[in-house]
Design an enzyme around this catalytic site. Sequence first.
Site, PDB file in Angstrom:
ATOM      1  N   GLY A  43     -43.245 -12.898 -13.410  1.00  0.00           N
ATOM      2  CA  GLY A  43     -43.250 -12.992 -14.863  1.00  0.00           C
ATOM      3  C   GLY A  43     -43.465 -14.430 -15.295  1.00  0.00           C
ATOM      4  O   GLY A  43     -43.283 -15.356 -14.506  1.00  0.00           O
ATOM      5  N   ASN A  45     -42.736 -17.899 -17.620  1.00  0.00           N
ATOM      6  CA  ASN A  45     -41.497 -18.600 -17.937  1.00  0.00           C
ATOM      7  C   ASN A  45     -40.822 -17.944 -19.137  1.00  0.00           C
ATOM      8  O   ASN A  45     -41.455 -17.704 -20.169  1.00  0.00           O
ATOM      9  CB  ASN A  45     -41.775 -20.081 -18.257  1.00  0.00           C
ATOM     10  CG  ASN A  45     -42.201 -20.851 -17.031  1.00  0.00           C
ATOM     11  OD1 ASN A  45     -41.891 -20.464 -15.906  1.00  0.00           O
ATOM     12  ND2 ASN A  45     -42.919 -21.951 -17.239  1.00  0.00           N
ATOM     13  N   SER A  47     -39.439 -14.933 -18.973  1.00  0.00           N
ATOM     14  CA  SER A  47     -39.560 -13.471 -18.881  1.00  0.00           C
ATOM     15  C   SER A  47     -38.272 -12.798 -18.430  1.00  0.00           C
ATOM     16  O   SER A  47     -38.116 -11.581 -18.562  1.00  0.00           O
ATOM     17  CB  SER A  47     -40.687 -13.098 -17.912  1.00  0.00           C
ATOM     18  OG  SER A  47     -40.373 -13.537 -16.593  1.00  0.00           O
ATOM     19  N   GLY A  48     -37.344 -13.592 -17.859  1.00  0.00           N
ATOM     20  CA  GLY A  48     -36.081 -13.031 -17.400  1.00  0.00           C
ATOM     21  C   GLY A  48     -35.922 -12.991 -15.896  1.00  0.00           C
ATOM     22  O   GLY A  48     -34.854 -12.642 -15.391  1.00  0.00           O
ATOM     23  N   LYS A  49     -36.945 -13.419 -15.165  1.00  0.00           N
ATOM     24  CA  LYS A  49     -36.880 -13.289 -13.705  1.00  0.00           C
ATOM     25  C   LYS A  49     -35.840 -14.224 -13.080  1.00  0.00           C
ATOM     26  O   LYS A  49     -35.179 -13.844 -12.093  1.00  0.00           O
ATOM     27  CB  LYS A  49     -38.256 -13.514 -13.079  1.00  0.00           C
ATOM     28  CG  LYS A  49     -38.860 -14.891 -13.263  1.00  0.00           C
ATOM     29  CD  LYS A  49     -40.267 -14.953 -12.699  1.00  0.00           C
ATOM     30  CE  LYS A  49     -40.805 -16.371 -12.728  1.00  0.00           C
ATOM     31  NZ  LYS A  49     -40.871 -16.940 -14.098  1.00  0.00           N
ATOM     32  N   SER A  50     -35.660 -15.427 -13.608  1.00  0.00           N
ATOM     33  CA  SER A  50     -34.653 -16.338 -13.057  1.00  0.00           C
ATOM     34  C   SER A  50     -33.238 -15.824 -13.329  1.00  0.00           C
ATOM     35  O   SER A  50     -32.341 -15.972 -12.494  1.00  0.00           O
ATOM     36  CB  SER A  50     -34.819 -17.742 -13.645  1.00  0.00           C
ATOM     37  OG  SER A  50     -36.040 -18.316 -13.221  1.00  0.00           O
ATOM     38  N   GLU A 169     -38.541 -19.155  -6.704  1.00  0.00           N
ATOM     39  CA  GLU A 169     -39.640 -20.093  -6.975  1.00  0.00           C
ATOM     40  C   GLU A 169     -39.773 -21.096  -5.829  1.00  0.00           C
ATOM     41  O   GLU A 169     -40.040 -22.285  -6.049  1.00  0.00           O
ATOM     42  CB  GLU A 169     -39.404 -20.828  -8.306  1.00  0.00           C
ATOM     43  CG  GLU A 169     -39.365 -19.918  -9.527  1.00  0.00           C
ATOM     44  CD  GLU A 169     -40.735 -19.490 -10.008  1.00  0.00           C
ATOM     45  OE1 GLU A 169     -41.731 -19.755  -9.298  1.00  0.00           O
ATOM     46  OE2 GLU A 169     -40.817 -18.885 -11.085  1.00  0.00           O
TER      47      GLU A 169
END
Length: 282
Positions: A43, A45, A47-50, A169
């Site tokens: 996703g 930056n 997007s909620g992935k972190s 990441e």
Amino acid sequence: MKNEIISLQEVTFTYIAEDEKIRPAVNNVSYTIRAGEWVAIVGHNGSGKSTIARLMNGLLFPQKGKVRIFGEELNEQNLWETRSQMGMVFQNPDNQFVGATVQDDVAFALENNGIPFEEMVERVEESLVKVKMKDFMNSEPHHLSGGQKQRVAIAGAIALKPKILLLDEATSMLDPQGREEVLTTVRQLKEETDLTVISITHDLEEALLADRVIMMNNGEKYAEGTPEEIFQKGQELVDLGLDLPFTMNISRLLRTQGIPLMADHMTEEELVNDLWTSYFNK
């Protein structure tokens, strides 16, 4: 079908913004990851992935829904036991080193976990062999390249013999060579040990290596499927702020120039074969 190893069940997590408006970083997200899978969570930056990564390793707990690891709901009581079975590799390799030498760094977590000295020596060497860094055992970390540093970080993670390797990441700060070194290492480890790999990334080239892709957008699960199924969305991915893999971009460019390719190809081999077919069918 292999056993479930991680699942999110209608998970929501909300940060309070500076203007005190409620903005869910993750909103009603559900998915399941099974043992031995490589799943890429992608996703742009924001997007909620972190946040998803932090929910999976217990740095955050959901305000709604459940996170289940190894069949049990993650909570403060089982958090440390769960983390001991999850290896983590983060974005900046320079922030992960604590030892004066490579072998000291790999041994650090083992020592903290009370592994006997003789076994610790064996595990350090074994893990460095697996990531092809044994020749650098006595090197100082700051003398290594970015890719080498991340391979040492992976060695430190797998020395604990985790069931899950979470890459947050982990290739984003590396040059192309370092990135290739790390991804090749992870792919080989997965094939040799049946490790479950979860890669949090905005890089669709990295997602190509996964068995399955979960795509996040504005805190919600936007799409889920094999890399082939996800990349068929093409321009839709670009509109959501993601860059298509290099070979797909080349395929698109060639088609705009009138070269009759059969598809937007994901690998160089597919593209070359299609080009040869187009050439000989003229």
